[in-house]
Design a protein around this motif. Structure first.
Motif, PDB file in Angstrom:
ATOM      1  N   GLU A 503      55.471  -6.044 -35.035  1.00 20.13           N
ATOM      2  CA  GLU A 503      54.846  -6.417 -33.764  1.00 20.13           C
ATOM      3  C   GLU A 503      54.739  -5.173 -32.877  1.00 20.13           C
ATOM      4  O   GLU A 503      55.638  -4.333 -32.841  1.00 20.13           O
ATOM      5  CB  GLU A 503      55.653  -7.501 -33.059  1.00 20.13           C
ATOM      6  CG  GLU A 503      55.600  -8.856 -33.761  1.00 20.13           C
ATOM      7  CD  GLU A 503      56.269  -9.953 -32.930  1.00 20.13           C
ATOM      8  OE1 GLU A 503      57.125  -9.613 -32.095  1.00 20.13           O
ATOM      9  OE2 GLU A 503      55.932 -11.129 -33.131  1.00 20.13           O
ATOM     10  N   LYS A 708      52.857  -8.144 -30.420  1.00 20.16           N
ATOM     11  CA  LYS A 708      52.168  -9.022 -31.359  1.00 20.16           C
ATOM     12  C   LYS A 708      51.854  -8.244 -32.629  1.00 20.16           C
ATOM     13  O   LYS A 708      51.713  -7.011 -32.597  1.00 20.16           O
ATOM     14  CB  LYS A 708      50.858  -9.543 -30.752  1.00 20.16           C
ATOM     15  CG  LYS A 708      51.033 -10.464 -29.554  1.00 20.16           C
ATOM     16  CD  LYS A 708      51.577 -11.824 -29.976  1.00 20.16           C
ATOM     17  CE  LYS A 708      51.680 -12.786 -28.793  1.00 20.16           C
ATOM     18  NZ  LYS A 708      52.219 -14.097 -29.198  1.00 20.16           N
ATOM     19  N   THR A 753      45.262 -10.303 -24.030  1.00 27.18           N
ATOM     20  CA  THR A 753      46.314 -11.082 -24.666  1.00 27.18           C
ATOM     21  C   THR A 753      45.946 -12.551 -24.829  1.00 27.18           C
ATOM     22  O   THR A 753      46.559 -13.264 -25.618  1.00 27.18           O
ATOM     23  CB  THR A 753      47.621 -10.943 -23.863  1.00 27.18           C
ATOM     24  OG1 THR A 753      48.720 -11.351 -24.660  1.00 27.18           O
ATOM     25  CG2 THR A 753      47.581 -11.756 -22.584  1.00 27.18           C
ATOM     26  N   HIS A 756      45.440 -14.503 -28.275  1.00 29.93           N
ATOM     27  CA  HIS A 756      46.506 -15.144 -29.051  1.00 29.93           C
ATOM     28  C   HIS A 756      46.649 -16.624 -28.678  1.00 29.93           C
ATOM     29  O   HIS A 756      46.940 -17.458 -29.534  1.00 29.93           O
ATOM     30  CB  HIS A 756      47.811 -14.388 -28.860  1.00 29.93           C
ATOM     31  CG  HIS A 756      47.716 -12.943 -29.222  1.00 29.93           C
ATOM     32  ND1 HIS A 756      47.581 -12.513 -30.520  1.00 29.93           N
ATOM     33  CD2 HIS A 756      47.687 -11.826 -28.440  1.00 29.93           C
ATOM     34  CE1 HIS A 756      47.492 -11.189 -30.542  1.00 29.93           C
ATOM     35  NE2 HIS A 756      47.563 -10.749 -29.294  1.00 29.93           N
ATOM     36  N   GLU A 760      45.833 -19.821 -31.345  1.00 32.37           N
ATOM     37  CA  GLU A 760      46.715 -20.971 -31.516  1.00 32.37           C
ATOM     38  C   GLU A 760      45.961 -22.264 -31.223  1.00 32.37           C
ATOM     39  O   GLU A 760      46.110 -23.264 -31.930  1.00 32.37           O
ATOM     40  CB  GLU A 760      47.927 -20.842 -30.597  1.00 32.37           C
ATOM     41  CG  GLU A 760      48.950 -21.965 -30.797  1.00 32.37           C
ATOM     42  CD  GLU A 760      50.142 -21.833 -29.861  1.00 32.37           C
ATOM     43  OE1 GLU A 760      50.932 -22.807 -29.780  1.00 32.37           O
ATOM     44  OE2 GLU A 760      50.294 -20.782 -29.198  1.00 32.37           O
TER      45      GLU A 760
END
Length: 894
Positions: A503, A708, A753, A756, A760
């Motif tokens: 990450e 990440k 960001t 992400h 999901e």
């Protein structure tokens, strides 16, 4: 001698007295002088003793305030090397044309300022004739920060030397036709003349300090020999009220920037009235600069005052000057001699006696016009002393009369900053005062004429000879383009291939990239990392031992962490500029580095990294200054976004810097989601700013502190990354729970960001609701909008062009839902060019302290909230049951 009653203990009481008897003798001597000759004589002896001690190099505190007289006495003035009569003629022509230009422009309602240059004319002319080095000699010449409101005088001088035409003078403040002059020093609008934008008051002095400091940085790093470059900053006494004006005085002293001179035009007036009505701004500034460690030179009184000071055998005149407030002295400049005799000299017998031997003409001359800033000999003496002083920067406090030579209607009037024109009769009076050969017939059309002695006149020949001797015209901006070679591909390769299972936050990805680029043999030394004292926050401490932190003193101590791998290393040739807790100072340094390609002919590649909340919000005015100055470099808003800081709270949660940045036309704004996007953007930025055809732009990148896994770059996405949008994946790419072929479709678009959360949500939509979502990475909402606006403008010219965002989304099924860690206004910038149904989610409102998950749920941008919003869009279209929205809210606990 007994101690005075109530005497407070001092640091001297803590020092051992090796000879108490001798100490007592000194104290007794002082008491004796005070009793026999008076306290004033005792004060005088003490002041002279302190001055002598300072000159002898004794380590005593300096006097913060000296008497209200010239620092350099008339007897100590050096010989004046020029033709004073000729220079007076040149100055007269410039005064005339500056006033004529503004007055002629006032008929169009464009305004302008007359009084500032009228007061400062000799401050500029003496410099242009004898001191300011041009760019056609060796080195880079001097850097001149011209006071913005004095621009008419600089245009007038450029008219005299043939660089500006009469037509251009008539187009002052009328630029849209393409042959006009900007109101103030604006390099972007007049790039061959102006170097530094200064009229956003306070930014000029701040930038001048950091420019002088950056000159030393280039010298110490052996990039450019700047030993002969001097920075001159011309400022107003009212401008010194701005906190930025004095914010970096200690830095200039601490780093011994004797390549810097401030010239403060103390005409005692700001825009509405006196600068210090009930006080004395000169004395206040002297104490402020002396306290900060500057060399202070006061040039207050003209030669007419010499007789008065010679007659002042008791010091009464000097004491009176020290006590009269500025507003009263301004009044003296406008009142008759009887008033001055009564109100200035009439306060005590000593002054009455002194005034008794003075003629009315002498008093009128002294109080109405004779100021140090109006006499070339005194200005020359001050400038020469400033250049000869070593070890500290110099400030020259030059007293003038605002509106000088413009007549009784202008001089020292509170309203003269807003007065835009003179009458014909006032111009005739000014002509007679200046001795200009302009006949009455020149005014017959009711218009004030411009004046010029002729291209072959003695005045112009003298002017050109003086500038040739000093290295060419000034001010002047010259760019000798030097294309930098593209860095080796290996520097970008690690980010392009992804991080595997490791990450890595995008902040760290950027720092790793720059660290590799700084190793490049061709361009590595040109990188200038700038950070306001939070390098460790951004993972930059690994650069400390390898690149070094710049300090002109090197490292005079052993760092506490010397035994550690990443110890704190300062060096005279250090590459990192760690500016302390000052975003304004860091930004000023960034501007100096960004414009080195023009100022010094040395392209540098600065990147300024900061908490994103404290960039555009705190220093947006300097971002405009950067754009005006045609700067090139990378601004990096780290720990970006409103929900990624995990507990830092309201003032650390940036959800709006991209909105502010979007207002600046020179700023190319990117919000990359992945490390490979950063690599592509930086590589192209180097090409666009430093390649064969450089553009006058700079980059704003936001990077995040959320670790990440960084994927490898998919094929064929480079164009989309740079233009601002590309499809990252489709619902069909899902390894598990892929939706049915006929499933409802939605397009999920995200930047930074937020990608992400969207990924999901894509999984949840497929697994829980049989909805097929494609995911798009929006690297730049701003660039998408810029392209669309250009298409709209082309349409007005009859050219039909389709915006990139429209073409990219062409044929994409279903509605579009845009998500970011920014206010909804940021992604909403492109909504009108998206043909699909469009809505957005964002982080509007104030930030708050919480976990990332808690903050995202609060703002409704987490994956579950995205699912509900997508279902709501589909329900409005009738593609999913309305009950699905309620069911989803209940399932996810929203």
């Amino acid at each position: 001698m007994s101690d005075p009653v109530g005497k407070l203990p001092s640091e001297l009481d803590q020092l051992p007295d090796r000879d108490t008897e001798e100490t007592a003798e000194w104290a007794a001597s002082l008491d004796a002088v005070a009793q026999a000759a008076g306290t004033r004589r005792a004060e005088y002896l003490l002041r002279r003793t302190l001055q002598h001690a300072e000159a002898a190099g004794l380590a005593l505190p300096k006097l913060l305030e000296t008497d209200y007289v010239n620092t350099i006495p008339t007897a100590a003035e050096p010989d004046f090397p020029g033709d004073e009569a000729m220079e007076a003629k040149i100055t007269a022509w410039n005064r005339w044309n500056a006033a004529a230009m503004v007055t002629r422009g006032s008929k169009y309602g464009v305004g302008g300022h007359i009084a500032t240059f009228a007061s400062a004319a000799w401050l500029y002319e003496t410099g242009f004739q004898h001191f300011f080095r041009g760019k056609e000699a060796d080195g880079s010449g001097d850097q001149l920060y011209i006071q913005g409101h004095a621009s008419p005088g600089i245009y007038a001088r450029a008219f005299l030397d043939g660089r500006i035409s009469e037509q251009q003078l008539d187009n002052f403040r009328q630029e849209s036709g393409g042959n006009g002059l900007p109101s103030y020093p604006h390099p972007r609008r007049l790039p061959w003349l102006w170097e530094f934008p200064t009229v956003s008051m306070g930014l000029g002095p701040l930038s001048a300090i950091y420019q002088a400091r950056f000159n030393r940085y280039l010298q110490n790093r052996s990039i450019k020999d700047t030993a002969n470059s001097h920075v001159w900053a011309f400022l107003g006494d009212g401008e010194m009220d701005e906190p930025e004006s004095t914010a970096a005085l200690a830095l200039a002293s601490r780093e011994q920037l004797d390549n810097l001179t401030f010239v403060i035009n103390c005409n005692l007036q700001r825009l509405d009235g006196p600068v210090r009505a009930n006080f004395r701004v000169v004395q206040e500034l002297e104490a402020q600069f002396r306290g900060a460690g500057w060399n202070v030179i006061k040039s207050l009184w003209g030669s007419a005052w010499d007789e008065l000071f010679q007659l002042d055998t008791t010091g009464a005149l000097v004491r009176r000057l020290r006590e009269v407030p500025d507003a009263q002295f301004q009044t003296y400049a406008t009142r008759d001699v009887a008033y001055i005799r009564q109100h200035f000299f009439g306060v005590n017998a000593e002054l009455v006696q002194l005034a008794g031997v003075l003629s009315d003409a002498k008093i009128a001359e002294c109080f109405h016009s004779s100021r140090g800033g109006h006499e070339p000999r005194k200005v020359y003496a001050a400038y020469k002393a400033a250049l000869e002083h070593k070890g500290a920067p110099t400030v020259i406090l030059a007293q003038t009369v605002k509106g000088y030579t413009l007549g009784a209607g202008f001089e020292s009037k509170n309203a003269n900053h807003q007065m835009k024109k003179l009458t014909i009769d006032e111009f005739k009076d000014m002509r007679d005062l200046l001795g200009l050969p302009i006949p009455d017939s020149a005014f017959e059309d009711g218009q004030v004429p411009y004046g010029h002695p002729g291209a072959n006149s003695p005045e112009v020949q003298y002017l050109n000879e003086r500038r040739a001797a000093l290295g060419g015209p000034a001010p002047a901006r010259k760019v000798h383009h030097v294309a930098l070679p593209a860095p080796a591909e290996r520097s970008f390769a690690p980010l392009l291939k992804g991080s595997g299972k490791q990450e890595m936050a995008t902040t760290m990805a950027f720092v790793r990239l720059v660290k590799d680029l700084m190793r490049d043999k061709e361009t590595g030394k040109r990188w200038v990392p700038i950070v306001p004292d939070e390098a460790r926050t951004f993972g930059m401490e690994s650069l400390f031992p390898s690149a070094g932190i710049y300090s002109p003193l090197g490292q005079t101590y052993e760092p506490v962490d010397r035994d550690q791998l990443m110890y704190y290393k300062e060096a005279k040739d250090g590459q990192i500029l760690n500016e302390g807790i000052t975003e304004a100072g860091a930004m000023a340094d960034f501007i100096a580095a960004c414009t080195s390609y023009a100022t010094h002919g040395e392209p540098m590649i600065p990147f300024y990294i900061f908490y994103s909340m404290f960039g555009w919000q705190r220093t947006a005015d300097q971002m405009w200054q950067l754009a005006d100055q045609l700067g090139k470099g990378f601004i990096v808003g780290a720990t970006a976004g409103r929900t990624t800081l995990t507990g830092e709270g309201l003032q650390h949660a940036d959800g709006h810097s991209h909105l502010i940045a979007s207002t600046n036309p020179a700023s190319l704004n990117y919000d990359p989601a992945f490390a490979y996007e950063i690599a592509v953007i930086v590589k192209d930025g180097l090409r666009r700013m430093y390649g064969e055809k450089p553009e006058d732009v700079f980059y704003y990148l936001t990077v995040y502190n959320e670790p990440k896994v960084q994927p490898a770059m998919p094929e064929g996405v480079e164009e989309g990354i740079l233009k601002g949008l590309y499809r990252f994946n489709t619902a069909a790419d899902l390894a598990e729970a892929a939706p049915a072929a006929d499933a409802p479709k939605v397009q999920l678009m995200a930047s930074g960001t937020a990608i992400h959360w969207v990924l999901e949500a894509q999984q949840l939509l497929a697994a829980d609701w049989n909805v097929a979502a494609d995911v798009w990475s929006a690297t730049s909402w701003g660039e998408l909008r810029r392209d669309a606006l250009e298409c709209d403008e082309a349409l007005l010219r009859g050219e039909v062009r389709t915006p990139y965002v429209t073409r990219a989304l062409e044929g994409a099924a279903g509605p579009v839902l845009a998500v970011s860690d920014w206010m909804r206004q940021v992604p909403d910038q492109i909504s009108q060019w998206v043909e699909q149904d469009y809505t957005s989610l964002g982080t509007d409102g104030f930030g708050l302290s919480d976990t990332r998950e808690g903050a995202r749920r609060h703002f409704g941008v987490d994956a579950q909230s995205i699912v509900v919003a997508a279902l709501a869009q589909l329900a409005r279209r009738g593609e999913v049951p309305a009950s699905s929205v309620k069911e989803a809210r209940e399932r996810y606990g929203l």
